[in-house]
Scaffold this motif. Sequence first.
Motif, mmCIF file in Angstrom:
data_model
loop_
_atom_site.group_PDB
_atom_site.id
_atom_site.type_symbol
_atom_site.label_atom_id
_atom_site.label_comp_id
_atom_site.label_asym_id
_atom_site.label_seq_id
_atom_site.Cartn_x
_atom_site.Cartn_y
_atom_site.Cartn_z
ATOM 1 N N VAL A 74 41.301 32.299 39.512
ATOM 2 C CA VAL A 74 41.757 31.403 40.581
ATOM 3 C C VAL A 74 43.264 31.527 40.789
ATOM 4 N N ILE A 75 44.012 31.549 39.682
ATOM 5 C CA ILE A 75 45.475 31.672 39.773
ATOM 6 C C ILE A 75 45.861 32.983 40.465
ATOM 7 N N ALA A 94 38.574 30.378 30.598
ATOM 8 C CA ALA A 94 39.921 30.937 30.769
ATOM 9 C C ALA A 94 39.915 32.024 31.843
ATOM 10 N N SER A 95 38.844 32.813 31.871
ATOM 11 C CA SER A 95 38.723 33.874 32.871
ATOM 12 C C SER A 95 38.664 33.290 34.280
ATOM 13 N N THR A 96 37.939 32.189 34.427
ATOM 14 C CA THR A 96 37.838 31.538 35.738
ATOM 15 C C THR A 96 39.196 31.013 36.194
ATOM 16 N N LEU A 138 43.636 46.714 38.505
ATOM 17 C CA LEU A 138 44.257 45.966 37.413
ATOM 18 C C LEU A 138 43.746 44.530 37.385
ATOM 19 N N TYR A 139 43.549 43.958 38.548
ATOM 20 C CA TYR A 139 42.996 42.599 38.649
ATOM 21 C C TYR A 139 41.663 42.508 37.905
ATOM 22 N N SER A 140 40.799 43.493 38.104
ATOM 23 C CA SER A 140 39.493 43.496 37.433
ATOM 24 C C SER A 140 39.637 43.626 35.926
ATOM 25 N N VAL A 141 40.563 44.474 35.476
ATOM 26 C CA VAL A 141 40.784 44.665 34.033
ATOM 27 C C VAL A 141 41.287 43.380 33.394
ATOM 28 N N VAL A 142 42.229 42.702 34.055
ATOM 29 C CA VAL A 142 42.789 41.456 33.517
ATOM 30 C C VAL A 142 41.708 40.390 33.383
ATOM 31 N N VAL A 143 40.898 40.236 34.430
ATOM 32 C CA VAL A 143 39.818 39.235 34.404
ATOM 33 C C VAL A 143 38.834 39.541 33.284
#
Length: 351
Positions: A286-287, A280-282, A264-269
């Motif tokens: 980081v967050i 915004a992706s960066t 899911l982390y990869s999909v969100v990024v």
Amino acid sequence: MNNGFNQNGQFGGWASYSYGNGAEMYNEQYLKFVQKEQEKERIKKISRKCFLAVIMYVLISYAMSFAIVFISWIFPSISKIYNETLPSLAFEILLTFLSIGLPFFVLHLIFKKEKITTELPFGTTHNREISKYLVMVFLPVMVLSAIAINYASALFQEILGLEFTSSVSEITLKGGKETLLAVLSMAIVPAIIEETVIRGIVMQPLRKYGDKYAIIASALLFAVMHGNMVQIPYTVIGGLLLGYLAVITGSLWPSIVLHFINNLYSVVVLSVNDNFGEKASTIITVIMLIGFAVVGIIGTVKLTKMKYRITLSKGNSRLTVGEKVTATLKNGPAIVALALLALITISNINF
């Protein structure tokens, strides 16, 4: 009169007791030899069936891909539709179910019929609190190790003048529908299917020969099945963590949850990058990484306070690690499957 026997029934210097002990030692050694050979055959039996399922996975994957190419050649309009994000993601879901789910589900039925395995561990965990904290600890380790390995891989490629590619299609997640379907296609479905297959159907029968062997063997199989050097390095680490988690919690659900959050982390990024830009992706990356780190620290503190000791079963195996590996790989289906996966992996390297 001395008749050659002493009071213990010994004749001269040779005792019947010593002879009997030698025979017992020989019989014991022979029994161990037979048991080890039987154990090797049982491992080979499991291995042959698992690698046959892997071969079917490769064949079904390529058959479906070729079918799309062939249909697109006859009907060019199909190609345009397939290259769009929604149809492409839908196809990936179908591919996951048919290429991975189908052959290994059949394998599970065979294992149950032959009493090699029983029901898959989809029950509750041994301890919910411990399982929750372990997921919290493993999450940052899994995500950060993947990032570190990707950077190391990029440096390795630059030094050797290679380029690692992947057969996984590049997609653009413009809009909510695409993102939601990507969550289903890239996070939910793979987490459930892959954990059921690798940490369930494949790993569970191997645990009787030692948990470490089962975790490592299933992790390596999980990695090489990806068929490209982009994913293989970090899926080895991920596979070890997921297998370890499934074993020590006694359930597949924690590994499914961890696998899902990682994907899911990869999909969100990717979605943020496609919809709001790289900056915004960066920021989101980081967050999220800081959040994962905090979660990991909290989980570590909680586990430390609980003084939870993690132990892995050694099983009832009489074999050495080398003998287990040999038994696993020394059969026709294993050789064929690994050769196919090696060819696929090499084809995804630009020299």
